[in-house]
Design a protein around this motif. Structure first.
Motif, mmCIF file in Angstrom:
data_model
loop_
_atom_site.group_PDB
_atom_site.id
_atom_site.type_symbol
_atom_site.label_atom_id
_atom_site.label_comp_id
_atom_site.label_asym_id
_atom_site.label_seq_id
_atom_site.Cartn_x
_atom_site.Cartn_y
_atom_site.Cartn_z
ATOM 1 N N LYS A 208 -13.086 110.772 -26.364
ATOM 2 C CA LYS A 208 -12.185 111.922 -26.317
ATOM 3 C C LYS A 208 -11.518 112.050 -24.960
ATOM 4 O O LYS A 208 -10.783 113.018 -24.725
ATOM 5 C CB LYS A 208 -12.951 113.205 -26.645
ATOM 6 N N ASN A 209 -11.787 111.093 -24.070
ATOM 7 C CA ASN A 209 -11.192 111.117 -22.734
ATOM 8 C C ASN A 209 -11.445 112.451 -22.051
ATOM 9 O O ASN A 209 -10.538 113.049 -21.447
ATOM 10 C CB ASN A 209 -9.690 110.838 -22.829
ATOM 11 N N SER A 210 -12.681 112.912 -22.148
ATOM 12 C CA SER A 210 -13.014 114.235 -21.655
ATOM 13 C C SER A 210 -14.343 114.243 -20.918
ATOM 14 O O SER A 210 -15.223 113.416 -21.168
ATOM 15 C CB SER A 210 -13.082 115.240 -22.808
ATOM 16 N N ALA B 127 -9.791 117.331 -19.551
ATOM 17 C CA ALA B 127 -9.130 116.273 -20.304
ATOM 18 C C ALA B 127 -8.072 115.602 -19.442
ATOM 19 O O ALA B 127 -7.551 116.193 -18.490
ATOM 20 C CB ALA B 127 -8.500 116.849 -21.565
ATOM 21 N N ALA B 128 -7.761 114.391 -19.815
ATOM 22 C CA ALA B 128 -6.741 113.623 -19.104
ATOM 23 C C ALA B 128 -5.707 113.151 -20.113
ATOM 24 O O ALA B 128 -5.767 112.026 -20.594
ATOM 25 C CB ALA B 128 -7.354 112.448 -18.383
ATOM 26 N N PRO B 129 -4.766 113.991 -20.460
ATOM 27 C CA PRO B 129 -3.783 113.631 -21.482
ATOM 28 C C PRO B 129 -2.997 112.387 -21.120
ATOM 29 O O PRO B 129 -2.449 112.284 -20.027
ATOM 30 C CB PRO B 129 -2.867 114.865 -21.516
ATOM 31 N N GLY B 130 -2.995 111.419 -22.024
ATOM 32 C CA GLY B 130 -2.186 110.240 -21.829
ATOM 33 C C GLY B 130 -2.741 109.220 -20.863
ATOM 34 O O GLY B 130 -2.067 108.246 -20.543
ATOM 35 N N ARG B 131 -3.971 109.424 -20.393
ATOM 36 C CA ARG B 131 -4.536 108.485 -19.429
ATOM 37 C C ARG B 131 -6.034 108.390 -19.663
ATOM 38 O O ARG B 131 -6.672 109.367 -20.012
ATOM 39 C CB ARG B 131 -4.269 108.940 -18.008
ATOM 40 N N THR B 132 -6.587 107.218 -19.446
ATOM 41 C CA THR B 132 -8.012 107.051 -19.603
ATOM 42 C C THR B 132 -8.690 106.964 -18.241
ATOM 43 O O THR B 132 -8.163 106.367 -17.302
ATOM 44 C CB THR B 132 -8.340 105.785 -20.420
ATOM 45 N N GLN C 38 -2.558 113.951 -14.209
ATOM 46 C CA GLN C 38 -3.037 115.315 -14.195
ATOM 47 C C GLN C 38 -4.274 115.442 -15.065
ATOM 48 O O GLN C 38 -4.363 114.888 -16.139
ATOM 49 C CB GLN C 38 -1.951 116.278 -14.696
ATOM 50 N N VAL D 42 -6.704 118.361 -16.885
ATOM 51 C CA VAL D 42 -6.526 119.711 -17.399
ATOM 52 C C VAL D 42 -7.887 120.300 -17.738
ATOM 53 O O VAL D 42 -8.584 119.791 -18.622
ATOM 54 C CB VAL D 42 -5.620 119.717 -18.641
#
Length: 124
Positions: free
Chosen positions: A76-78, A23-28, A3, A5
């Motif tokens: 920041k994976n963003s 953002a991609a929480p928990g994934r790059t 997912q 966000v």
């Protein structure tokens, strides 16, 4: 389920600015190209901007060129969409998407992962 966000949407007057984040929480997604799309009520989803995995290549829709800037911060994976000089016609739900094959494409079907969207409303 992967997912994305989005955040940063809101109500702004014409001529104003907003900065959207994805953002991609928990994934790059450091090896994926990322895209921004938008969908206004009663209209089809349309391409806004895309950025390659390295950040070295970007594409923009003609309607936003010179006003919007896409960027990414893999630490920041963003991914971000800076929107300046906003117009009422920019009003839409904005979505970010990831293409794991790094095609930097304007075609929505070629993106693998999508967020839920964030509303941007520009008043005149």
């Amino acid at each position: 389920q992967v997912q994305l966000v989005e955040s940063g949407g809101g109500l702004v007057q014409a001529g104003g600015s907003l900065r959207l984040s994805c953002a991609a929480p928990g994934r790059t997604f450091s090896s994926a190209s990322m895209g921004w799309f938008r969908q206004a009520p009663g209209k089809e989803r349309e391409f806004v901007a895309a950025i390659s995995w390295s950040g070295g290549t970007t594409y923009y829709a003609d309607s936003v060129k010179g006003r919007f800037t896409v960027s990414r911060d893999d630490a920041k994976n963003s991914v971000y969409l800076q929107m300046n000089s906003l117009k009422p016609e920019d009003t839409a739900v904005y979505y970010c998407a990831a293409d794991r094959f790094n095609r930097v494409t304007m075609t929505a079907d070629e993106y693998d992962y999508w967020g839920q969207g964030t509303q941007v409303t520009v008043s005149s």
